[in-house]
Structure formats: structure tokens, C-alpha cells
Design a protein around this motif. Structure first.
Motif, PDB file in Angstrom:
ATOM      1  N   ALA A 156       0.813  -1.207   0.000  1.00  0.00           N
ATOM      2  CA  ALA A 156       0.000   0.000   0.000  1.00  0.00           C
ATOM      3  C   ALA A 156       0.853   1.267   0.000  1.00  0.00           C
ATOM      4  CB  ALA A 156      -0.931   0.005   1.210  1.00  0.00           C
ATOM      5  N   ASP A 157       2.021   1.239   0.644  1.00  0.00           N
ATOM      6  CA  ASP A 157       2.780   2.475   0.837  1.00  0.00           C
ATOM      7  C   ASP A 157       4.248   2.415   0.395  1.00  0.00           C
ATOM      8  OD1 ASP A 157       0.679   4.056   2.157  1.00  0.00           O
ATOM      9  OD2 ASP A 157       0.853   2.541   3.733  1.00  0.00           O
TER      10      ASP A 157
ATOM     11  N   ARG B 115       5.106   3.883  -3.208  1.00  0.00           N
ATOM     12  CA  ARG B 115       5.075   5.344  -3.298  1.00  0.00           C
ATOM     13  C   ARG B 115       6.252   5.962  -2.554  1.00  0.00           C
ATOM     14  NH1 ARG B 115       2.621  10.171  -1.260  1.00  0.00           N
ATOM     15  NH2 ARG B 115       1.658   9.159   0.555  1.00  0.00           N
TER      16      ARG B 115
ATOM     17  N   ASP C 298       7.383   2.031   6.996  1.00  0.00           N
ATOM     18  CA  ASP C 298       6.646   1.950   5.735  1.00  0.00           C
ATOM     19  C   ASP C 298       5.674   0.786   5.753  1.00  0.00           C
ATOM     20  OD1 ASP C 298       8.905   0.132   5.607  1.00  0.00           O
ATOM     21  OD2 ASP C 298       8.511  -0.111   3.470  1.00  0.00           O
TER      22      ASP C 298
ATOM     23  N   ASP D 156      -1.355   1.774   8.080  1.00  0.00           N
ATOM     24  CA  ASP D 156      -1.446   2.838   7.082  1.00  0.00           C
ATOM     25  C   ASP D 156      -0.269   3.788   7.276  1.00  0.00           C
ATOM     26  OD1 ASP D 156      -2.060   4.877   5.339  1.00  0.00           O
ATOM     27  OD2 ASP D 156      -3.772   5.617   6.493  1.00  0.00           O
ATOM     28  N   ARG D 157       0.664   3.787   6.330  1.00  0.00           N
ATOM     29  CA  ARG D 157       1.854   4.631   6.446  1.00  0.00           C
ATOM     30  C   ARG D 157       1.845   5.772   5.431  1.00  0.00           C
ATOM     31  NH1 ARG D 157       1.828   3.124  11.170  1.00  0.00           N
ATOM     32  NH2 ARG D 157       2.721   1.080  11.677  1.00  0.00           N
ATOM     33  N   SER D 158       0.675   6.069   4.890  1.00  0.00           N
ATOM     34  CA  SER D 158       0.609   7.182   3.947  1.00  0.00           C
ATOM     35  C   SER D 158       1.005   8.512   4.597  1.00  0.00           C
ATOM     36  CB  SER D 158      -0.767   7.268   3.300  1.00  0.00           C
ATOM     37  OG  SER D 158      -1.796   7.382   4.267  1.00  0.00           O
TER      38      SER D 158
ATOM     39  N   VAL E 163       4.779   8.678   4.450  1.00  0.00           N
ATOM     40  CA  VAL E 163       5.274   8.960   3.098  1.00  0.00           C
ATOM     41  C   VAL E 163       5.083  10.438   2.766  1.00  0.00           C
ATOM     42  CG1 VAL E 163       5.080   8.388   0.653  1.00  0.00           C
ATOM     43  CG2 VAL E 163       4.807   6.582   2.377  1.00  0.00           C
ATOM     44  N   ASP E 164       3.924  10.982   3.127  1.00  0.00           N
ATOM     45  CA  ASP E 164       3.678  12.408   2.899  1.00  0.00           C
ATOM     46  C   ASP E 164       4.704  13.258   3.643  1.00  0.00           C
ATOM     47  OD1 ASP E 164       1.459  11.782   1.356  1.00  0.00           O
ATOM     48  OD2 ASP E 164       0.022  12.096   2.996  1.00  0.00           O
TER      49      ASP E 164
ATOM     50  N   GLU F 190       8.135  13.141   1.983  1.00  0.00           N
ATOM     51  CA  GLU F 190       8.149  13.949   0.767  1.00  0.00           C
ATOM     52  C   GLU F 190       8.360  15.431   1.086  1.00  0.00           C
ATOM     53  OE1 GLU F 190       5.686  13.947  -3.415  1.00  0.00           O
ATOM     54  OE2 GLU F 190       4.563  13.586  -1.558  1.00  0.00           O
TER      55      GLU F 190
END
Length: 243
Positions: free
Chosen positions: A70-71, A74, A210, A214-216, A219-220, A223
Motif C-alpha cells: 500500500a505504501d 510510493r 513503511d 497505514d503509512r501514507s 510517506v507524505d 516527501e
């Protein structure tokens, strides 16, 4: 009548030699290499590393509990865009489930780290049990990426027990961290960015995740912090190879 030399052998014919001892020796050597994996360039010791190779205004990003479909892809894209290399501490069960992502991590030039097979707390384990787990995990990683170097081991939960010494005996440097931002708990990206930018110190190894949920937001946050830190004169490095 053909000429016969002493002991009944024909001229020019050499005595037969048994290849069994030689083949056994080769098999033992190959077995040892298979278990331990490729030799690491720098010997390990049991000191837990939490700093970068170069020190100064450098920081090392490390990511635990993947690969995570999932993450992780990305995250790899973000790191690729910003030309940052990181350490991925791989959970063996997920390595077996997602070997293609492990291959993508390695193909991008990131460093692989053994993070145990099932993410168990090893604090009370005997060395033999730790060794079996670490060998199983490294074998799973090398099944996905044949011949992969695995220069680090990180204990689940940072609960070391005797695992650091066992890892060093297997050629893996124990890898700790100097900054953890608790991204294993549900946390907005804005807060993670704040924790990283306010908490980072020169030469710090940073613990991030990661996988495991949920590791979104992580990641955000990554970034955003990479260009921010660079604008402040920070550089991205890898952890020290030996304590």
C-alpha cells in the motif's frame, strides 16, 4: 603379452583417487556460505549504531516493518525523485508475501536490513533461537534478491536481549536510532513533519515505518522534509557500518 608394471598397473595409467572427501568438503563450504550469505565488506560488532557515517549535518532515514504494497512503492518513488538512499528493515513474513517489492527496494539501491521473521520480542530468547530466526529472515530476503547484502539487523521494538551479539556474529551490525517520531501510531503528516524537523540532530539515524499499518502520512511527511532539510543545509547519509 602387454607389459605390466609392478603392482599390476599398465604403463601410463594413474591410480584412481576417491573424490568423496573433496566433494564433502565442497558441500560443507557451500552450506556455510548459503547460511551466512555473502561476506560483508566491513566486519560487524555488537555496538548498536545510531549515527550516520559522516556526522555533521547529516541524517539517515530508516524504514521498518515493510515491504507494504500500500505504501512502500510510493515511498520508493519519493526517495527516487529526491535521490535519497535509505535503509529498509524488512519483516520476514512480508518479504515472503511481497518479494517483488523487496526486489524494487534493492533495484533502487537502498540498503537491506534484517528485522526478524515474525517481529517477535527477542529480549528473553536464547542465542540459538535468535540465530535460527535471523538466518530464516536473511534466507527469505535472499530468495527475493539472490546474493543480497544485508549489513544491518534491527531488533523488533528495540528490544535487543542477546540478538545484537548474534547478529554481529552473522555479519550484521545492530542498527538503532537516535530519533523516533512514533509514526506507528495514527498521526497526521503535519505533526510528523514537525517532530522530525524539531527533533533531528546532527548525525542522527531516524526511525520511520513503511509497513505495519497505514503509512501514507509517513510517506507524505518524508516527501516534505527532504527538500526542507536540504534547504537548511542538511545532507542525507546512511548509518555507520560499525559501532
Amino acid at each position: 603379452m602387454s607389459a605390466i608394471t609392478h603392482r599390476g598397473r599398465r604403463p601410463g595409467r594413474r591410480p584412481r583417487r576417491s573424490w568423496v572427501p573433496l566433494m564433502l568438503s565442497v558441500a560443507v563450504c557451500l552450506s556455510a556460505v548459503t547460511l551466512a550469505g555473502p561476506a560483508q565488506a566491513v566486519p560487524a560488532n555488537d555496538t548498536i549504531v545510531d549515527s550516520t557515517r559522516r556526522g555533521g549535518n547529516t541524517v539517515a532515514l530508516t524504514f521498518d516493518d515493510g515491504p507494504n504494497p500500500a505504501d512502500t512503492p510510493r515511498l520508493l518513488e519519493v526517495l527516487r525523485q529526491h535521490r535519497v538512499k535509505a535503509v529498509f528493515c524488512l519483516w520476514g513474513d512480508y518479504v515472503l508475501a511481497h518479494p517483488d517489492i523487496v526486489r524494487a527496494i534493492a533495484a533502487d539501491g537502498h540498503v537491506l536490513c534484517n528485522h526478524s521473521m515474525h517481529h517477535d520480542d527477542m529480549a528473553s530468547w536464547e542465542p540459538e533461537r535468535v540465530r535460527a530466526d535471523l538466518l530464516q529472515t536473511s534466507a527469505a530476503i535472499r530468495r527475493a534478491v539472490p546474493g543480497a547484502r544485508i549489513p544491518y539487523f534491527r531488533a523488533p521494538y528495540g528490544s535487543w536481549g542477546q540478538s545484537g551479539t548474534v547478529a554481529a556474529d552473522l555479519g550484521m551490525q545492530p542498527l538503532g536510532w537516535r530519533l523516533a517520531v512514533a509514526d506507528w501510531e495514527p498521526t497526521p503528516a503535519d505533526e510528523l513533519v514537525r517532530r522530525i524537523l524539531e527533533g533531528v540532530t546532527p548525525g542522527a539515524v531516524v526511525l520511520l515505518h513503511d509497513g505495519g499499518g497505514d503509512r501514507s502520512p509517513t510517506v507524505d511527511a518524508v516527501e516534505r522534509i527532504i527538500p526542507d532539510l536540504r534547504s537548511r543545509g542538511w545532507r542525507f547519509d546512511l548509518p555507520a557500518r560499525r559501532g
